[in-house]
Design an enzyme around this catalytic site. Structure first.
Site, short mmCIF file in Angstrom:
data_model
loop_
_atom_site.label_atom_id
_atom_site.label_comp_id
_atom_site.label_asym_id
_atom_site.label_seq_id
_atom_site.Cartn_x
_atom_site.Cartn_y
_atom_site.Cartn_z
N ASP A 184 45.62 36.10 32.59
CA ASP A 184 45.61 37.31 31.79
C ASP A 184 46.82 37.42 31.07
O ASP A 184 47.97 36.62 31.13
CB ASP A 184 45.51 38.51 32.86
CG ASP A 184 46.30 38.59 34.26
OD1 ASP A 184 47.36 37.94 33.99
OD2 ASP A 184 45.92 39.20 35.11
N ASN A 189 47.92 34.10 36.56
CA ASN A 189 47.17 35.40 36.80
C ASN A 189 48.24 36.53 37.02
O ASN A 189 48.89 36.48 38.30
CB ASN A 189 46.15 35.44 37.97
CG ASN A 189 45.28 36.55 38.23
OD1 ASN A 189 45.58 37.62 37.71
ND2 ASN A 189 44.67 36.38 39.13
N GLU A 234 40.97 25.90 11.42
CA GLU A 234 40.70 24.80 12.24
C GLU A 234 39.66 23.83 11.39
O GLU A 234 38.56 24.22 11.20
CB GLU A 234 39.89 25.17 13.67
CG GLU A 234 39.59 24.19 14.45
CD GLU A 234 38.41 24.65 15.43
OE1 GLU A 234 38.16 23.76 16.34
OE2 GLU A 234 37.43 25.29 15.06
N GLY A 272 40.89 34.14 36.32
CA GLY A 272 41.80 35.32 36.55
C GLY A 272 43.15 35.28 35.86
O GLY A 272 43.69 36.10 35.95
N ASP A 282 39.15 29.90 13.35
CA ASP A 282 38.45 29.07 14.32
C ASP A 282 37.19 28.53 13.38
O ASP A 282 36.49 29.12 12.44
CB ASP A 282 37.74 29.90 15.32
CG ASP A 282 36.59 28.98 16.24
OD1 ASP A 282 37.36 28.19 16.76
OD2 ASP A 282 35.51 29.19 16.17
N ASN A 314 42.93 42.99 37.53
CA ASN A 314 41.90 43.18 36.41
C ASN A 314 40.96 41.75 36.49
O ASN A 314 40.40 41.50 35.43
CB ASN A 314 42.57 42.98 35.27
CG ASN A 314 43.65 41.89 34.87
OD1 ASN A 314 43.41 40.77 35.62
ND2 ASN A 314 44.41 42.15 33.95
N ASP A 315 40.68 41.23 37.75
CA ASP A 315 40.06 39.90 37.86
C ASP A 315 38.69 40.14 37.38
O ASP A 315 38.08 39.09 36.99
CB ASP A 315 40.49 39.19 39.26
CG ASP A 315 41.92 38.76 39.32
OD1 ASP A 315 42.62 38.75 38.41
OD2 ASP A 315 42.17 38.23 40.35
CA CA Z 1 43.85 38.70 36.43
#
Ligand code: CA
Length: 618
Positions: free
Chosen positions: A167, A139, A361, A165, A332, A144-145
């Site tokens: 990033d 984090n 994948e 959290g 994916d 920006n959490d």
């Molecule tokens: Ca964050």
């Protein structure tokens, strides 16, 4: 991407025009584009309340509005533009006109392409990929959490299903750590917006195709992340999800037409059986369920036969590559997509970015099932997929059998030998991604019962077998756990958060065992990074004898010999049998210890592996 089992959601109301509260002009996507693309055609999706009742006007030299498509939902228009070669970059208005009202205007920009050498350069067998879940690594920005306008609120690090959290800034803050480890490419699980109400952190339920999730950062920060990686000699793999979309995205909440996604009378999931797609004896309904069934309640299955969907997805992917300059793509849930569309998609993308690399994948223990999806194989399909490589689940399973299984004619280490012998199935097996675990699987250390010798042998095979090696964050510091549920293998990297008691990004924060593992991986990874024979060199393998498996990787400069003892006891073996590749060399350097090794006889510990560079290497 494994399905999520831990919550239920009500079925979607698949009605059209139910998304009442939108502005008259809500968005135009792609929100900007470039001149000089290989494909001169661009299809804009326009979303706004009753936008279809308006006329469209556009005047810019070199750009022609070829067609305006109205669809079932009056909240959409699709505009076909043709951008002629030689068009000057610039900005022009697109007007949406209604009699008696002021026109709505969208200011559209065509930019110049960035042809810098370091962009979209391809991730190949010269690289070592490190897979990170952005929410769980570090984090770097507490601001920006959480966002009040997003459905899932707050961070809850004590819950494996919640946001934690992590990033982009957190990853950028630890690029030195990755560089030191010997990593050359970073693959992030999807960083685009997943505004789902629960468990949105995993990233595979997109709700805005054109926006980095604000909890990870901004589009601009993602571009800076790629630029910073490039400046440090690191590449970036972007994770794309064609097959499904999060149910809270605007094209799902207010679908352009009923056929935007695969519709079923009630929630109908995929049967998850790849074989149903290739089986000449298979049932048509089994095949339809495999391809058109939903992956999860919260993941709407995109109808890739719909040409509007095709344009929407392909252009979005091209947009991100040109915008950010990413080097490789991981696709994916590859087998769940419409095969014809995916083949066309690969050609369209490679036409714009010839050096870019792509892997899908595909997870199966069967090499034939896996090879079916790769480039060059047209059996039972009649056309080429143009998919260069896959996640090599077959070799992963064979490595674990070699580490954990009992020796037998086709078991134990013979399974791995036999699997490698089937590389003729591929146009080029070295484009496959070799891996031991990922965000959906039990961690490698747990898979080898926390046996450090097996752990080291697994890492040695990962770094020396053919293909593109990929490791999973935290394996180098002995993170462990079984994937049941998958949150257990998605724990936070210790030291990535303010106030973490231990910081395992540093030697001081790691204990002796962790440093031993870290240094082992670092030594091998950096050796591989500087040894072309392990990247692009040829491979010669020998039939295992007495549980000892020997293979060589070599080019015209170096020969590397790998010797794995799969038994539970130390063994000494003569090496005369390997004369074809040893070519008279008397000594070798042990890559891990740096010591010189007499090649006439080798002693290998239980479940251990020697990685030796032959002394006659130039
Ligand atoms: Ca964050």
């Amino acid at each position: 991407m494994k399905k999520l089992l831990f919550f239920t959601a009500c079925c979607l109301a698949m009605a059209l025009g139910s998304f009442a509260q939108i502005p008259a002009l809500e968005r135009v996507e792609p929100m900007f584009w470039w001149v000089g693309m290989h494909n001169p055609n661009l299809q804009l999706i326009v979303h706004g309340s009753n936008i279809a009742t308006r006329k469209v006007e556009l005047n810019y030299p070199g750009v022609k509005l070829v067609a305006v498509h109205k669809v079932e939902n009056p909240n959409y228009l699709f505009l076909d533009l043709r951008i002629f070669s030689g068009t000057t970059p610039g900005t022009f208005p697109i007007k949406f006109i209604k009699a008696g009202e002021k026109p709505l205007t969208y200011s559209y920009t065509l930019k110049a392409r960035d042809h810098s050498q370091g962009r979209a350069q391809g991730v190949t067998n010269k690289d070592l990929i490190y897979l990170i879940m952005p929410d769980r690594f570090a984090n770097g920005d507490k601001a920006n959490d959480s966002f009040s306008n997003l459905r899932e609120q707050g961070i809850h690090r004590d819950s494996m299903f919640s946001r934690h959290g992590g990033d982009l800034q957190g990853i950028m803050d630890h690029l030195d750590y990755l560089k030191d480890l010997g990593v050359t490419a970073i693959w992030l699980t999807p960083e685009i917006e997943n505004d789902e109400p629960h468990a949105s952190y995993h990233g595979y339920a997109v709700t805005d195709y054109y926006k980095v999730d604000p909890r990870y950062g901004t589009n601009d920060l993602y571009k800076k992340f790629v630029e910073k990686c490039h400046s440090m000699g690191l590449k970036v793999v972007k994770d794309l999800v064609h097959n499904h979309a999060g149910t809270e995205g605007y094209t799902i909440l207010d679908m352009p037409m009923k056929s935007w996604v695969h519709q079923w009378p009630k929630y109908t999931k995929s049967n998850f059986k790849y074989e149903a797609e290739m089986d000449i004896h298979g049932s048509a309904m089994d095949r339809k369920l495999m391809l058109d069934g939903w992956f999860d309640h919260r993941m709407a299955d995109m109808n890739e036969n719909n040409p509007y969907v095709q344009n929407f997805l392909t252009q979005n992917h091209i947009w991100w590559i040109e915008y950010a300059g990413v080097d490789g793509l991981r696709l994916d849930t590859y087998p769940y997509n419409d095969p014809a569309y995916m083949a066309k998609w690969a050609v369209d993308v490679k036409n714009e970015f010839p050096r870019l690399s792509i892997f899908g994948e595909v997870l199966t223990p069967q090499p034939v099932t896996q090879a079916y999806f790769t480039q060059g194989n047209t059996v039972n399909r009649g056309f080429d997929t143009h998919l260069p490589g896959v996640t090599d689940g077959a070799i992963k399973d064979a490595i674990y059998e070699a580490l954990n299984g009992n020796d037998g004619w086709a078991d134990g280490v013979n399974r791995l030998y036999g699997l490698v012998a089937q590389d003729f199935l591929y146009q080029d097996a070295t484009r496959n991604v070799v891996f031991l675990d990922n965000h959906d699987m039990s961690r490698m250390l747990s898979m080898v019962n926390e046996d450090i010798n097996k752990y080291k042998s697994a890492m040695a095979m990962l770094m020396t077998l053919r293909g593109v090696p990929q490791m999973y964050y935290g394996d180098e510091i002995l993170m462990k756990n079984y994937s049941n549920p998958d949150g257990l293998v998605r724990e936070d990297f210790p030291g990535g958060w303010y106030g973490d008691k231990k910081n395992k990004f540093t030697a001081d924060g790691r204990d002796d065992k962790e440093n031993d593992a870290f240094n082992y991986v670092k030594t091998l990874a950096n050796y591989r990074k500087n040894t072309a024979a392990l990247q692009t060199g040829k491979m010669t393998q020998y039939i295992p004898e007495k549980g000892i498996y020997v293979y060589f990787r070599y080019d015209d400069k170096k020969t590397v010999m790998v010797v794995y003892n799969s038994t539970d006891k130390e063994q000494t073996t003569a090496t005369s049998r390997y004369y074809e590749r040893i070519k008279g060399a008397k000594n070798a350097k042990n890559i891990i210890t740096g010591e010189s090794q007499d090649l006439s006889k080798l002693t290998i510990g239980a479940k251990s592996t020697l990685v030796l560079e032959l002394a006659n290497s130039k």
